[in-house]
Design a protein around this motif. Sequence first.
Motif, PDB file in Angstrom:
ATOM      1  N   LYS A 147       0.828  -1.211   0.000  1.00 48.14           N
ATOM      2  CA  LYS A 147       0.000   0.000   0.000  1.00 48.14           C
ATOM      3  C   LYS A 147       0.860   1.257   0.000  1.00 48.14           C
ATOM      4  O   LYS A 147       0.569   2.230  -0.704  1.00 48.14           O
ATOM      5  CB  LYS A 147      -0.918   0.009   1.219  1.00 48.14           C
ATOM      6  N   GLN A 148       1.932   1.235   0.772  1.00 46.13           N
ATOM      7  CA  GLN A 148       2.810   2.406   0.824  1.00 46.13           C
ATOM      8  C   GLN A 148       3.481   2.657  -0.517  1.00 46.13           C
ATOM      9  O   GLN A 148       3.612   3.811  -0.950  1.00 46.13           O
ATOM     10  CB  GLN A 148       3.859   2.205   1.921  1.00 46.13           C
ATOM     11  N   LEU A 149       3.907   1.589  -1.191  1.00 46.60           N
ATOM     12  CA  LEU A 149       4.533   1.752  -2.510  1.00 46.60           C
ATOM     13  C   LEU A 149       3.544   2.316  -3.520  1.00 46.60           C
ATOM     14  O   LEU A 149       3.881   3.214  -4.308  1.00 46.60           O
ATOM     15  CB  LEU A 149       5.076   0.407  -2.995  1.00 46.60           C
ATOM     16  N   ILE A 150       2.312   1.800  -3.504  1.00 45.62           N
ATOM     17  CA  ILE A 150       1.293   2.283  -4.436  1.00 45.62           C
ATOM     18  C   ILE A 150       0.964   3.743  -4.160  1.00 45.62           C
ATOM     19  O   ILE A 150       0.866   4.575  -5.072  1.00 45.62           O
ATOM     20  CB  ILE A 150       0.034   1.403  -4.354  1.00 45.62           C
ATOM     21  N   CYS A 151       0.795   4.066  -2.872  1.00 44.40           N
ATOM     22  CA  CYS A 151       0.472   5.456  -2.499  1.00 44.40           C
ATOM     23  C   CYS A 151       1.609   6.397  -2.878  1.00 44.40           C
ATOM     24  O   CYS A 151       1.364   7.498  -3.377  1.00 44.40           O
ATOM     25  CB  CYS A 151       0.186   5.525  -1.002  1.00 44.40           C
ATOM     26  N   ARG A 152       2.850   5.965  -2.671  1.00 47.23           N
ATOM     27  CA  ARG A 152       3.984   6.807  -3.041  1.00 47.23           C
ATOM     28  C   ARG A 152       4.024   7.041  -4.550  1.00 47.23           C
ATOM     29  O   ARG A 152       4.303   8.145  -5.021  1.00 47.23           O
ATOM     30  CB  ARG A 152       5.279   6.151  -2.565  1.00 47.23           C
ATOM     31  N   SER A 153       3.738   5.987  -5.306  1.00 47.97           N
ATOM     32  CA  SER A 153       3.725   6.124  -6.767  1.00 47.97           C
ATOM     33  C   SER A 153       2.637   7.104  -7.221  1.00 47.97           C
ATOM     34  O   SER A 153       2.869   7.938  -8.108  1.00 47.97           O
ATOM     35  CB  SER A 153       3.509   4.750  -7.402  1.00 47.97           C
ATOM     36  N   ILE A 154       1.453   7.015  -6.614  1.00 53.38           N
ATOM     37  CA  ILE A 154       0.360   7.918  -6.983  1.00 53.38           C
ATOM     38  C   ILE A 154       0.720   9.360  -6.646  1.00 53.38           C
ATOM     39  O   ILE A 154       0.495  10.280  -7.445  1.00 53.38           O
ATOM     40  CB  ILE A 154      -0.937   7.496  -6.274  1.00 53.38           C
ATOM     41  N   ARG A 155       1.309   9.564  -5.480  1.00 54.30           N
ATOM     42  CA  ARG A 155       1.655  10.933  -5.075  1.00 54.30           C
ATOM     43  C   ARG A 155       2.759  11.509  -5.953  1.00 54.30           C
ATOM     44  O   ARG A 155       2.733  12.703  -6.286  1.00 54.30           O
ATOM     45  CB  ARG A 155       2.079  10.942  -3.610  1.00 54.30           C
ATOM     46  N   GLU A 156       3.729  10.687  -6.336  1.00 54.73           N
ATOM     47  CA  GLU A 156       4.775  11.163  -7.250  1.00 54.73           C
ATOM     48  C   GLU A 156       4.178  11.560  -8.598  1.00 54.73           C
ATOM     49  O   GLU A 156       4.559  12.578  -9.186  1.00 54.73           O
ATOM     50  CB  GLU A 156       5.830  10.079  -7.436  1.00 54.73           C
ATOM     51  N   ARG A 157       3.224  10.753  -9.086  1.00 52.09           N
ATOM     52  CA  ARG A 157       2.581  11.084 -10.355  1.00 52.09           C
ATOM     53  C   ARG A 157       1.755  12.367 -10.224  1.00 52.09           C
ATOM     54  O   ARG A 157       1.747  13.217 -11.128  1.00 52.09           O
ATOM     55  CB  ARG A 157       1.679   9.931 -10.791  1.00 52.09           C
ATOM     56  N   LEU A 158       1.072  12.534  -9.088  1.00 54.68           N
ATOM     57  CA  LEU A 158       0.275  13.738  -8.862  1.00 54.68           C
ATOM     58  C   LEU A 158       1.175  14.973  -8.794  1.00 54.68           C
ATOM     59  O   LEU A 158       0.880  16.001  -9.422  1.00 54.68           O
ATOM     60  CB  LEU A 158      -0.525  13.587  -7.567  1.00 54.68           C
ATOM     61  N   GLN A 159       2.264  14.901  -8.052  1.00 53.94           N
ATOM     62  CA  GLN A 159       3.161  16.048  -7.939  1.00 53.94           C
ATOM     63  C   GLN A 159       3.776  16.403  -9.288  1.00 53.94           C
ATOM     64  O   GLN A 159       3.890  17.580  -9.636  1.00 53.94           O
ATOM     65  CB  GLN A 159       4.261  15.734  -6.917  1.00 53.94           C
TER      66      GLN A 159
END
Length: 480
Positions: free
Chosen positions: A237-249
Amino acid sequence: MLQRHGDYCKKAARRITLWLEWTVQEELEALLEESGHLRTLAFLYASKGLQQRALDIWRIIAQRNLTIPLQGSSVMRKRGKESTGLTHDQLAAAVEAARLLEESSDHKLVLEHLTWIIEMDQDLVVKVLTSSKRSSPLPPDEVFSSVDANAIDVHQRYLRWLIEDQGSEDVRFHTLYALLLAKAAIDGTESISEDVTSHEEAAEIAAGCVLNEKNKFSKDHSHIDEEVQETDEQNDKQLICRSIRERLQSFLLSSDKYDAEAVLELIKASELWPEQAILYRKLGEETLVLQILALKLEDSEAAEQYCAELGRPDAYMQLLDMYLEPGDGKEPMYKAAVRLLHCHGESLDPLQVLEALSPDMPLQLASETLSRMLRARVHHLRQGQIVHCLCRAVNLDARLSRFEERSRQVQINDESLCDSCHSRLGTKLFAMYPNDSVVCYKCFKRYGEHICPVTGRDFEKNAMFKPSWLVRMNEKNSGI
């Protein structure tokens, strides 16, 4: 007559052949349908170009309630516990239908059958929507109205394809993509926070059991396996969330087409501080950006870099005030303040810095930095005075040189000649150039005031420099 008869026979033979083929096809279809060989019938329709019939059959196969589960399928791996237990035939039907829809340019037909394929595998739906095999792309507005709004992943990936691959600059699509990414980031962050809280509560309960049993509590292997599995899931979950936030930023930084206020309204109450800083920067809210970077994220380097981008000394002063008075019951950030003074103290006003410093701040933390600031201030003051005096000297030298040039005299008598045409000057008008050439007025008018008639030198393009008054006085004094 014979030729007409021959043509008639050919047409009759062709009609008989087509009739036989159609009869055989109808019989074959009826036979396959009665025997239940729907897959073969679907392939037959597809080979004949009857996509509607083929797709209807694939839908019937996909929606049949078969009981043979497809072990290890990509769909089951993707959905995990939420898997609907798709069978081999159901998944195969969805794949074949998606293959037909990838090449179809009938928008209505494609969107009609995506409604049941999306229940099988969302990856297939994205593949159909972004297919490059069809002659014209699907209308985005119809896609959004047809695809289930709960299929967030499909909407995200389709919007990403529209923006990055198709180069769409529609504000609606950019804003919707940013909102979907932000919503996914918020959900992921909240889910991780809930898992951490539950994990801490479980650890407290386990610790209590250990104390109550006087260190005799032991865990069985199954309980340990469950904890390991939960840890792995939390890491995923942390890896997925980090990936989403990097894409959003990355998207928030690169795109200027989305509605920043709408996105900010969605994430304002969340813990997405870097994303909020990007949006506030887009909106020009400099103070809020500094507060987030300095106080929420405690990223001194990023805060100082932002002040450097603003290019104003008062920005550093504002940042220093935030460090010394963070508010919300926080302790003053003396280390960050000293770092700021150490790196950028020379550009700050020492009086304002001394006024801003708290009486409770330990003097030994900032004494060296303040001393260096004062020395640098005195150095800049003296350096400015030197530059000011040099500028005054240069200005005085230029004024004296100009005065000397305007005070130059030349004596003309009856024997004086024009240096260009060698005619007597007498009482005629004459002109003198910077190189001391004297010419009559006629030569002056012929060549102009910038070109010497004697040497041909253009004083506009090739200026003539003479030693200044200060230089000559220095040489004179040196010679003495």
